[in-house]
Design a protein around this motif. Structure first.
Motif, PDB file in Angstrom:
ATOM      1  N   VAL A   1      -6.990   8.851  -4.194  1.00 34.96           N
ATOM      2  CA  VAL A   1      -6.256   9.044  -5.445  1.00 34.96           C
ATOM      3  C   VAL A   1      -4.895   8.367  -5.401  1.00 34.96           C
ATOM      4  CG1 VAL A   1      -5.261  10.767  -6.995  1.00 34.96           C
ATOM      5  CG2 VAL A   1      -7.444  11.220  -5.890  1.00 34.96           C
ATOM      6  N   LYS A   2      -4.270   8.419  -4.244  1.00 33.03           N
ATOM      7  CA  LYS A   2      -2.922   7.885  -4.115  1.00 33.03           C
ATOM      8  C   LYS A   2      -2.874   6.374  -4.402  1.00 33.03           C
ATOM      9  CE  LYS A   2       1.102   8.919  -1.281  1.00 33.03           C
ATOM     10  NZ  LYS A   2       1.942   8.386  -2.304  1.00 33.03           N
ATOM     11  N   ASP A   3      -3.973   5.657  -4.063  1.00 32.69           N
ATOM     12  CA  ASP A   3      -4.004   4.215  -4.321  1.00 32.69           C
ATOM     13  C   ASP A   3      -3.792   3.929  -5.806  1.00 32.69           C
ATOM     14  OD1 ASP A   3      -4.610   3.989  -1.688  1.00 32.69           O
ATOM     15  OD2 ASP A   3      -6.763   3.629  -1.976  1.00 32.69           O
TER      16      ASP A   3
ATOM     17  N   ARG B   1     -10.146   8.416 -11.188  1.00 33.31           N
ATOM     18  CA  ARG B   1      -9.326   9.469 -10.583  1.00 33.31           C
ATOM     19  C   ARG B   1     -10.169  10.724 -10.347  1.00 33.31           C
ATOM     20  NH1 ARG B   1      -3.919   9.753 -10.887  1.00 33.31           N
ATOM     21  NH2 ARG B   1      -3.864   8.584 -12.815  1.00 33.31           N
TER      22      ARG B   1
ATOM     23  N   GLU C   1      -1.790   5.072  -7.861  1.00 27.27           N
ATOM     24  CA  GLU C   1      -0.384   4.982  -8.294  1.00 27.27           C
ATOM     25  C   GLU C   1       0.072   3.532  -8.319  1.00 27.27           C
ATOM     26  OE1 GLU C   1       2.029   7.455  -5.738  1.00 27.27           O
ATOM     27  OE2 GLU C   1       0.807   9.215  -6.258  1.00 27.27           O
ATOM     28  N   GLN C   2      -0.206   2.833  -7.218  1.00 26.27           N
ATOM     29  CA  GLN C   2       0.203   1.431  -7.112  1.00 26.27           C
ATOM     30  C   GLN C   2      -0.553   0.590  -8.147  1.00 26.27           C
ATOM     31  OE1 GLN C   2       2.624   0.055  -5.605  1.00 26.27           O
ATOM     32  NE2 GLN C   2       2.022  -2.015  -6.213  1.00 26.27           N
TER      33      GLN C   2
END
Ligand code: PHE
Length: 355
Positions: A22-24, A76, A26-27
């Protein structure tokens, strides 16, 4: 659909597809919708499109944008659901909880109360918002007396209490803990419990630790601070008792090499009065860059004035004693070589965690 839009749509989708956690996303979101993102740049191009095609180009950009957003949301939720299926290792060490500690000022209060307890003092608690009578008048500072100016007091608007108690005057935020002196004298004369009733008067060995307020702020003052007040009343108490008590306190609080000295001073509620200094922790009294004279000022003290004893209903012919009132923040600053006592109240963990 315009080829440019289609390319952006495809690029954006393949970027989103490449996300592993999930964090990917953001970028990736920034790469698409950020200031220099794919979609953003596309929107910027709208103004260069021929006027007759502009509307439909804009619409296509918008629907592409919507499609990308939906695609991103789908990805997501799929990433959230498909967590790696490794089993939980129940033997792994747990997460350590962060444990805090008492604030520096609370630590000092406990330590100070502990030292005086060993000398037989009991910790009492007296109001931090009190009547003028206890803060000033009973301490031999009549209304309008210029000596009051030294206390930079916050007065509270309002009327004195009715019912024969108008002598108490108005309320003030206590500018010192000396308001506890007469209150303590009253307490031992009118004890709350029947067991204590047989006492009916001195001896008194009291420590009162409380908040105080004065209208001042700089490196060595905060408008709210703490003092600890000592009151010792008995028969035939001498200045030697007072000096011995201070040396006991300083050697236990600051360390065995530190001693005190008394300098003549004036307070309306003690006679004689002193200012108490303690030897500097760096040069131990020789004089250095920090202290200059070798001594640091601890606070005020003196032999309780007969008028104060009388105000508290104690016969000055029979009893006498001493009192002292020192700032807690100041003693901390002297012990830890703190350059600015306002640091104590800024709640900066980088500072607080050092203690
Ligand atoms: N109340 C005084 C002050 O705030 C200190 C003091 C206390 C002096 C007791 C003498 C006796 O400065």
């Amino acid at each position: 659909m315009d080829q440019k839009i289609k390319t952006v749509l495809d690029d954006a989708k393949s970027k989103i597809e490449s996300a592993k956690v999930v964090k990917d996303l953001e970028q990736i979101y920034i790469e698409i919708f950020g200031r220099n993102g794919l979609v953003t740049n596309l929107t910027k191009q709208i103004k260069d499109i021929k006027p007759q095609d502009r509307a439909s180009f804009g619409q296509s950009v918008n629907s592409a944008k919507k499609e990308i957003e939906e695609y991103l949301e789908k990805k997501r939720s799929s990433l959230i659901v498909s967590r790696p299926s490794t089993p939980i290792d129940i033997t792994a060490p747990g997460k350590k909880q962060q444990i805090g500690h008492l604030h520096l000022v609370s630590q000092a209060m406990e330590e100070i109360a502990g030292i005086f307890k060993k000398l037989g003092y009991s910790l009492q608690s007296y109001p931090e918002v009190d009547w003028d009578w206890y803060a000033f008048e009973s301490l031999n500072m009549p209304k309008n007396h210029p000596a009051r100016d030294d206390w930079e007091t916050f007065f509270i608007k309002g009327d004195p209490p009715a019912g024969g108690k108008s002598y108490l005057g108005n309320l003030v935020l206590t500018p010192h803990t000396s308001n506890g002196q007469v209150r303590e004298m009253e307490r031992v004369k009118e004890p709350a419990s029947p067991k204590a009733a047989s006492r009916g008067g001195p001896p008194i060995r009291m420590i009162n630790i409380a908040r105080c307020y004065r209208r001042q702020i700089d490196v060595s003052h905060t408008p709210m601070f703490h003092q600890f007040e000592g009151l010792f009343i008995d028969k035939n108490v001498s200045i030697a008792d007072l000096k011995g008590t201070f040396d006991y306190f300083t050697s236990h609080f600051f360390g065995p090499k530190r001693v005190t000295r008394l300098r003549p001073h004036h307070f309306r509620f003690t006679e004689p009065s002193f200012e108490v200094d303690v030897t500097c922790g760096v040069c131990l009294g020789k004089g250095c860059r920090i202290c200059k004279s070798g001594w640091l000022e601890l606070g005020g003290a003196g032999m309780v004035h007969p008028k104060v004893l009388k105000a508290g209903g104690i016969d000055p012919q029979k009893y006498n004693g001493f009192a002292f009132g020192w700032g807690i923040e100041r003693t901390i600053a002297m012990k830890t070589e703190l350059p600015d006592i306002r640091l104590l109240y800024q709640n900066d963990l980088r500072f607080l965690e050092q203690f």
